[in-house]
Design an enzyme around this catalytic site. Structure first.
Site, PDB file in Angstrom:
ATOM      1  N   LYS A 146       0.971  -0.286  -0.111  1.00 43.72           N
ATOM      2  CA  LYS A 146      -0.440   0.347  -0.055  1.00 43.72           C
ATOM      3  C   LYS A 146       0.755   1.280   0.335  1.00 43.72           C
ATOM      4  CE  LYS A 146      -3.959  -2.722   2.701  1.00 43.72           C
ATOM      5  NZ  LYS A 146      -4.400  -2.969   3.504  1.00 43.72           N
ATOM      6  N   GLN A 173      -4.503  -1.750   9.339  1.00 48.03           N
ATOM      7  CA  GLN A 173      -4.613  -2.870   9.117  1.00 48.03           C
ATOM      8  C   GLN A 173      -5.310  -3.777  10.173  1.00 48.03           C
ATOM      9  OE1 GLN A 173      -3.831  -3.350   6.068  1.00 48.03           O
ATOM     10  NE2 GLN A 173      -4.099  -5.882   5.591  1.00 48.03           N
ATOM     11  N   ASP A 210     -11.143   3.008   4.517  1.00 50.04           N
ATOM     12  CA  ASP A 210     -11.671   1.666   4.788  1.00 50.04           C
ATOM     13  C   ASP A 210     -12.987   1.652   4.841  1.00 50.04           C
ATOM     14  OD1 ASP A 210      -9.243  -0.547   4.627  1.00 50.04           O
ATOM     15  OD2 ASP A 210      -8.538  -0.084   6.830  1.00 50.04           O
TER      16      ASP A 210
END
Ligand code: GUN
Length: 294
Positions: free
Chosen positions: A51, A95, A118
């Protein structure tokens, strides 16, 4: 059988991102993404690094926080609050999954919903259910929807069967496919690990989304001939013949399923590259919304 090449569609998304970044830079703005990893799970570490790398490729500002597995809830909350307050950061990603002593839901609630690229914050989950376009949709299901659209697969009126009910993929995928409009308007069935007689249900699918996280779980018996299959799985399985000692396989037994399909995504090179492309796209959207002058 059509192979749905996620890598190619992802390049199209990234090209759009580059254009938007150039527009923002002309206004003196650089979109910024903060990626936070707690612990040392090798797969998660590989994801956050890729990422970060993609941000750099595109000329986004990116910061990566790799914290030890012993990081406390309070330390992580403090970092999230610091990133919420940082005007150079428009997107924040922690994450998943964190180590077990971390209350993940509380961390997600602490993220400013306007920076929640997200789409995990309750405000964004609600906005997806409400079909409010200002919200953020989780990157993986958004990428799956984009793949279907880019491949000319009509979702309207189709029976989409989702295998898996996670907050990251299954649930938001269901909401996206049942929403009104292009890429939606499907009839959606959500199945999961407790579903009885799964093959009888998946065999009704015009579009099958496999998101259960079990290698090669979906077999020929689950498929209606002519179905479209989207394989969300990224599973590491031992492979002594490979250099790394493992290889990545999907949730679908590709070799036996592919010949039955109208179209199918490969693993790797299918959904994976789309997830990261849509993360970039969500970060740019966050930046645009946070810096809008009107
Ligand atoms: N773990 C697996 N997929 C994702 C994702 O899309 N976002 C985050 N934050 N964690 C994940």
């Amino acid at each position: 059988m059509q192979l749905i090449r996620g890598k190619e569609v992802a390049e199209t998304v990234l090209a759009e991102c580059r254009e938007e970044i150039a527009h923002l830079k002309a206004r003196g703005i650089t979109p910024g993404l903060a990626v936070v990893l707690v612990g040392d799970d090798p797969a998660s570490r590989a994801y956050v690094r890729s990422k970060d790398r993609k941000c750099q490729e595109l000329g986004l500002y990116s910061v990566r926080h790799e914290l030890s597995a012993e990081t406390t809830q309070d330390e992580l909350l403090a970092l999230v609050r610091q990133l919420n307050a940082d005007p150079a950061i428009h997107g924040i990603l922690v994450q998943s999954p964190p180590p077990p002593h971390i209350d993940e839901a509380a961390i997600v609630r602490a993220i400013d919903p306007a920076k929640d690229v997200d789409g995990f914050h309750p405000v964004n989950v609600a906005k997806l259910a409400l079909e409010d376009p200002t919200g953020f949709v989780p990157c993986t299901p958004l990428g799956c929807q984009r793949l279907l659209q880019a491949s000319g697969i009509e979702t309207r009126g189709a029976h989409a069967v989702i295998v898996g009910r996670s907050m990251i993929v299954g649930k938001p995928m269901a909401l996206l496919l049942m929403a009104k409009g292009p890429g939606g308007d499907a009839t959606v069935t959500v199945t999961h690990s407790r579903t009885q007689n799964l093959p009888a249900i998946t065999r009704q699918a015009d579009i099958l989304i496999a998101a259960i996280g079990r290698p090669h779980f979906i077999r020929a018996e689950h498929i209606k001939p002519g179905a479209v299959v989207i394989d969300v799985g990224i599973n590491r399985i031992d492979d002594p013949t490979s250099e790394k000692g493992y290889r990545i396989v999907g949730d679908v037994a590709f070799d036996e399923v592919a010949p039955l399909c109208r179209a199918i995504t490969p693993v790797p090179g299918g959904v994976g590259p789309m997830t990261i492309a849509l993360l970039m796209s969500n970060t740019i959207k966050a930046c645009r919304q946070l810096t809008a002058t009107t």
